[in-house]
Scaffold this active site. Structure first.
Site: not given
Ligand code: BJW
Ligand code: ZN
Length: 255
Positions: A229, A135, A205, A203, A164
């Site tokens: 997790n 990401h 979701s 870690g 820029c």
């Molecule tokens: C602990 C703890 C401790 C706490 N120890 N554990 C298939 C099905 C459905 C939807 C889609 C699909 N394919 C694509 C999609 C659409 C979309 C998507 O997934 N949507 C869903 C939400 C429904 N995906 C996209 O759009 C992706 N692109 C794509 O598919 O391109 C192809 C395409 C293009 C055009 C059209 C169609 C397709 C891109 C996704 C980009 C995500 N970006 C972000 C922001 C990044 C920049 C930034 O940081 O600002 O990425 S969103 C955010 O979520 C970030 C994270 O990397 C990502 C995941 O979150 P993560 O890391 O899981 O965090 P949390 O907070 O959710 O969970 C934390 C966990 O930790 C929890 O479980 C806690 O319990 C645990 N925890 N403390 C252990 N101490």
């Molecule tokens: Zn530029």
């Protein structure tokens, strides 16, 4: 070395996972925001996951940026300040140690591959050598017009949105919803998953795709799946091990 009894929560068959890790010549670790939570970096979802009442789905999109680049940059600027002050924790460090141990084993097919959804750079700062960042990276900026990609490590940007050299608006060098993942990283991550013996998902979701799909990809190719997790995840029912607790306690205990 820490004993399993020291981990905050009961561990489901951690001994079996420890054995599998000891024997493995290939391992993929997929991390999410939870691994950095113990460093003080907020996660996206769940408790403390919101910023000024906005969800990541409302901020991490090209549409949100087009509508209000200043608001989106305020979020990133705040997060850059938090990340700048954070230090890698015992979970990040355990993965560095695991990389060394697997590298020292007789060469197998895959070796160690660390894949992260995090943009915080804490794996690099801990000393992990090869990190596939699906990401992007919060310390990169990309020009919305000329495409110039630069490292920008200033915290407290003077001008929001920053500009820029060509005069146009810069965006964070990260992947938003609806955008494609960097092709080379995705390719390497999915190839590693297709041939790994074990995948550990730490870690995250596991609701954001395609990253979450890597666990299914690896399983379909015959890998064993471990989840670490604090909370249940949608992958638990398909996992061989579900270790419930903090990554910063469980990962060192596995070593
Ligand atoms: C602990 C703890 C401790 C706490 N120890 N554990 C298939 C099905 C459905 C939807 C889609 C699909 N394919 C694509 C999609 C659409 C979309 C998507 O997934 N949507 C869903 C939400 C429904 N995906 C996209 O759009 C992706 N692109 C794509 O598919 O391109 C192809 C395409 C293009 C055009 C059209 C169609 C397709 C891109 C996704 C980009 C995500 N970006 C972000 C922001 C990044 C920049 C930034 O940081 O600002 O990425 S969103 C955010 O979520 C970030 C994270 O990397 C990502 C995941 O979150 P993560 O890391 O899981 O965090 P949390 O907070 O959710 O969970 C934390 C966990 O930790 C929890 O479980 C806690 O319990 C645990 N925890 N403390 C252990 N101490
Ligand atoms: Zn530029």
């Amino acid at each position: 070395m820490r004993d399993f009894a020291a981990a905050a929560q009961p561990l489901t068959d951690a001994g079996g996972l420890r054995e599998a890790l000891r024997a493995a010549t290939s391992l993929v670790v997929l991390t999410g925001a939870g691994i950095s939570a113990e460093s003080g970096v907020p996660t996206f979802r769940g408790t403390g996951g919101l910023w000024r009442n906005y969800s990541p789905e409302e901020l991490a999109t090209p549409e949100a940026f087009a509508r209000n680049p200043r608001l989106v940059w305020e979020w990133y600027d705040w997060r850059r300040q938090v990340i700048y002050q954070a230090q890698p924790n015992a979970g990040h460090q355990a993965l560095v140690e695991l990389e060394h141990r697997i590298a020292a084993r007789p060469p197998g097919e895959g070796g160690f591959t660390l894949v992260t959804q995090n943009v915080d750079g804490l794996h690099d700062r801990a000393g992990s050598r090869q990190v596939l960042k699906l990401h992007g990276d919060i310390w990169l900026t990309r020009c919305t017009v000329c495409g110039a990609l630069e490292r920008n490590e200033y915290v407290l940007l003077k001008e929001l949105p920053p500009r820029c050299r060509c005069g146009c608006v810069l965006r964070p060098g990260v992947v938003w919803f609806g955008e494609t993942l960097p092709a080379a990283e995705w390719e390497r991550a999915s190839q590693a998953c297709a041939r790994t013996q074990v995948i550990m998902v730490v870690g995250t979701s596991a609701v954001v795709y395609p990253a979450a799909g890597l666990a299914e990809l690896a399983r379909a190719a015959g890998a064993r799946l471990a989840i670490i997790n604090l909370e249940p995840t949608p992958l638990d029912s398909r996992a061989d091990w579900v270790l419930s607790g903090k990554a910063g306690a469980i990962l060192p205990a596995l070593l």
